[in-house]
Design a protein around this motif. Sequence first.
Motif, PDB file in Angstrom:
ATOM      1  N   ASP A   1       0.799  -1.230   0.000  1.00 11.35           N
ATOM      2  CA  ASP A   1       0.000   0.000   0.000  1.00 11.35           C
ATOM      3  C   ASP A   1       0.830   1.277   0.000  1.00 11.35           C
ATOM      4  OD1 ASP A   1      -2.357  -1.523   0.108  1.00 11.35           O
ATOM      5  OD2 ASP A   1      -2.230  -1.672   2.285  1.00 11.35           O
TER       6      ASP A   1
ATOM      7  N   LEU B   1      -6.852  -8.207   9.659  1.00 12.28           N
ATOM      8  CA  LEU B   1      -7.893  -7.229   9.991  1.00 12.28           C
ATOM      9  C   LEU B   1      -7.562  -6.501  11.290  1.00 12.28           C
ATOM     10  CD1 LEU B   1     -11.051  -9.349   9.049  1.00 12.28           C
ATOM     11  CD2 LEU B   1     -10.108  -7.399   7.793  1.00 12.28           C
TER      12      LEU B   1
ATOM     13  N   GLY C   1      -5.335  -3.638  10.918  1.00 11.85           N
ATOM     14  CA  GLY C   1      -5.857  -2.495  10.179  1.00 11.85           C
ATOM     15  C   GLY C   1      -5.954  -2.687   8.688  1.00 11.85           C
TER      16      GLY C   1
ATOM     17  N   ASP D   1      -7.351  -3.269   5.058  1.00  9.18           N
ATOM     18  CA  ASP D   1      -8.610  -2.926   4.403  1.00  9.18           C
ATOM     19  C   ASP D   1      -9.150  -4.166   3.697  1.00  9.18           C
ATOM     20  OD1 ASP D   1     -10.591  -2.007   2.624  1.00  9.18           O
ATOM     21  OD2 ASP D   1      -9.644  -0.051   2.457  1.00  9.18           O
TER      22      ASP D   1
ATOM     23  N   LYS E   1     -17.372  -3.854  -0.872  1.00  8.91           N
ATOM     24  CA  LYS E   1     -17.445  -2.509  -1.457  1.00  8.91           C
ATOM     25  C   LYS E   1     -18.806  -1.861  -1.243  1.00  8.91           C
ATOM     26  CE  LYS E   1     -13.934  -3.345  -5.011  1.00  8.91           C
ATOM     27  NZ  LYS E   1     -13.680  -3.553  -6.461  1.00  8.91           N
TER      28      LYS E   1
END
Length: 345
Positions: free
Chosen positions: A186, A246, A249, A251, A320
């Motif tokens: 990320d 998870l 943190g 996503d 989503k």
Amino acid sequence: MASPARRAPAKAARSAIPQLSWRAPQPAPIVLVSGPEEVCAERAIAGVRDYLRAEDPTLEVSDIRADDYAAGTLLGVTSPSLFGEPRLVRVSGVEKCSDTFLAEAVAYLAAPQDGATVVLRHTGASVRGKKLLDAIRAGEGSGVEIACPAVKRDSDRFDFAAGEFQAAKKRIAPTALRALVSAFADDLTELAAACQQLIADVPGDITEQVVERYYGGRVETSAFTVADTAIAGRYGEALIALRHALASGADPVPLVAAVAMKLRTMARVAGNREPAKALASRLGMKDWQIDRARRDLVGWNEESLGRAIQATARADAEVKGGSRDAVFALERMITVIATRAPYGA
């Protein structure tokens, strides 16, 4: 003054100037550093500075903000000094430049100062400064362009990290490279820093064990660890890895994307007996990705792979916004993949 860089094939018909890699920048009277990827842009600009400083240690370096620009500044900092030292002028914020800067920069292209290298940084965040960019790309000012496109796809991150080690003439095992990239999926800045740390600290080849020793906490909770354990059929480990990710943190959306990427690769490779090198070339992949996908396919069949892909597509829609419980959607997806059976069977 350094001579303009040798001409390389232009990346598009609209550009009449040499296109250089950010890994191998060279100076010219005008250097346009374009694109949103700041890590690459910073490397390119630093490379131009180092190139010029190696030629003449008396190099004068000046910085200008194009959005907070005082009239006459560009001509002032590029003009020869009493002793004629070479000058490097780094201009930031060209994508939000003032009208005054735009007018003076366009005029400067017609008569660049001898001994001066002007680096213009445009992120592409707006069309502001388009007149200047078009003039540079048309060949005015004896310029070169260093494109720094966004690194978004997993394959781009792999190529970026592999390039870091290749540039340093450092060998890294494919599994180690994958673990490293997945640990910093990320943040390209952190990935670049991690690569440089390993290059500086590790005397020999870089193995998966080395990466785990340095960045084990991140690797263990990465999206690819979740995907790998589920696809390998290790159900309990996959659920634990998911919960750790998870809790750290992670996503849910990138987690599903990592699983989907591996399943797509498996589906493209399944049933194909071409040599890995030939298949990789045809599919636009790396040899080791083909080999890894073939190992992942052990124990899978067309039915179970299709079911896993459907479960992943469903989870993608649910994380989503299609479901109120993203965690349940992830756990159901992992269950279908790891057990290779319909949910609840």
